[in-house]
Design an enzyme around this catalytic site. Structure first.
Site, PDB file in Angstrom:
ATOM      1  CG  HIS A 197      -7.319   2.857   1.017  1.00 29.51           C
ATOM      2  ND1 HIS A 197      -6.439   2.812   1.822  1.00 29.51           N
ATOM      3  CD2 HIS A 197      -6.586   1.926   0.244  1.00 29.51           C
ATOM      4  CE1 HIS A 197      -5.365   2.365   2.058  1.00 29.51           C
ATOM      5  NE2 HIS A 197      -5.534   1.422   0.293  1.00 29.51           N
ATOM      6  CG  HIS A 238      -5.629  -3.068  -1.626  1.00 31.46           C
ATOM      7  ND1 HIS A 238      -4.668  -3.160  -1.074  1.00 31.46           N
ATOM      8  CD2 HIS A 238      -5.679  -1.025  -1.509  1.00 31.46           C
ATOM      9  CE1 HIS A 238      -3.548  -1.955  -0.859  1.00 31.46           C
ATOM     10  NE2 HIS A 238      -4.282  -1.386  -1.086  1.00 31.46           N
ATOM     11  CD  GLU A 239      -7.106   0.672  -4.133  1.00 33.52           C
ATOM     12  OE1 GLU A 239      -6.593  -0.166  -4.743  1.00 33.52           O
ATOM     13  OE2 GLU A 239      -7.188   1.569  -3.741  1.00 33.52           O
ATOM     14  CB  CYS A 257      -0.391   0.209   1.320  1.00 35.25           C
ATOM     15  SG  CYS A 257      -1.949   1.585   1.230  1.00 35.25           S
TER      16      CYS A 257
END
Ligand code: 5LI
Ligand code: NI
Length: 187
Positions: free
Chosen positions: A161, A157-158, A114
């Site tokens: 966030h 993963h995004e 990241c």
């Protein structure tokens, strides 16, 4: 243009917020940010530009990473033959939402990294193996995409966030390489 100085690092509170939904259609400013995020990813994967601007390579970027707590992500996943064929997935997603997913989980054999984390955190990151995502594009059109394997992992993963989740939150602390039953290891 977005460079590494614009990317906030772990410990910055914005990374732990649940980002705000965006009204559709998005404002010109949000549209420009989306384009800049995608351009950053493309630049970061270009050896000359990455070297010139000292960019760390990324295949995804979420608005909270540039200190904008809004529900917008960009992904640019190159085709296998770098630079020769079309990218597998290259788009900006506004208000992305996982509307369904597989029971089976998957993880990347190499683990995850990241841009907001300046350290290696080894271990398997268990995620859904397949996801169905709805989102709006920069023009305000609604899309529904079924993703599997690497693209599915990157989009998760995004989306993490924009929900204030970091990839290492999913790593088994006692046994970072613990493999759940039926987990698909993607290499
Ligand atoms: O949030 C986005 N970043 O932090 C950009 C840098 N990380 C990556 O490109 C990356 C690397 C490995 C696995 C995954 Cl799933 C991703 Cl996303
Ligand atoms: Ni990240």
């Amino acid at each position: 243009m977005i460079t590494m100085k614009d990317i906030i690092k772990e410990g910055h509170p914005t990374l732990r917020l649940t980002a705000e939904e965006l009204p559709i259609p998005v404002s010109p400013e949000v549209k420009q940010l989306g384009k800049d995020m995608l351009t950053f990813l493309i630049n970061s994967q270009d050896p000359e530009l990455a070297e010139k601007y000292q960019l760390r390579a990324g295949v995804g970027l979420a608005a909270p990473q540039v200190n904008q707590s809004i529900r917008m992500i960009a992904v640019h996943i190159p085709g296998i033959e770098e630079g020769i064929d079309e990218p597998i997935l290259s788009t900006v997603m506004i208000n992305p939402k996982i509307v369904s997913h597989s029971v089976q989980n998957a993880c990347l054999a190499e683990g995850e990294g990241c841009l907001s984390v300046d350290r290696d955190v080894p271990g398997y990151v268990p995620r859904h193996s397949r996801v169905t995502v709805t989102y709006y594009d920069l023009e305000g059109n609604k899309h529904k995409k079924r993703l599997k394997n690497y693209p599915a992992i990157v989009v998760q993963h995004e989306i993490d966030h924009i929900n204030g989740i970091m990839f290492y939150d999913h790593i088994n602390e006692e046994s970072p390489y613990y493999l759940e039953e039926g987990m698909d290891v993607i290499s």
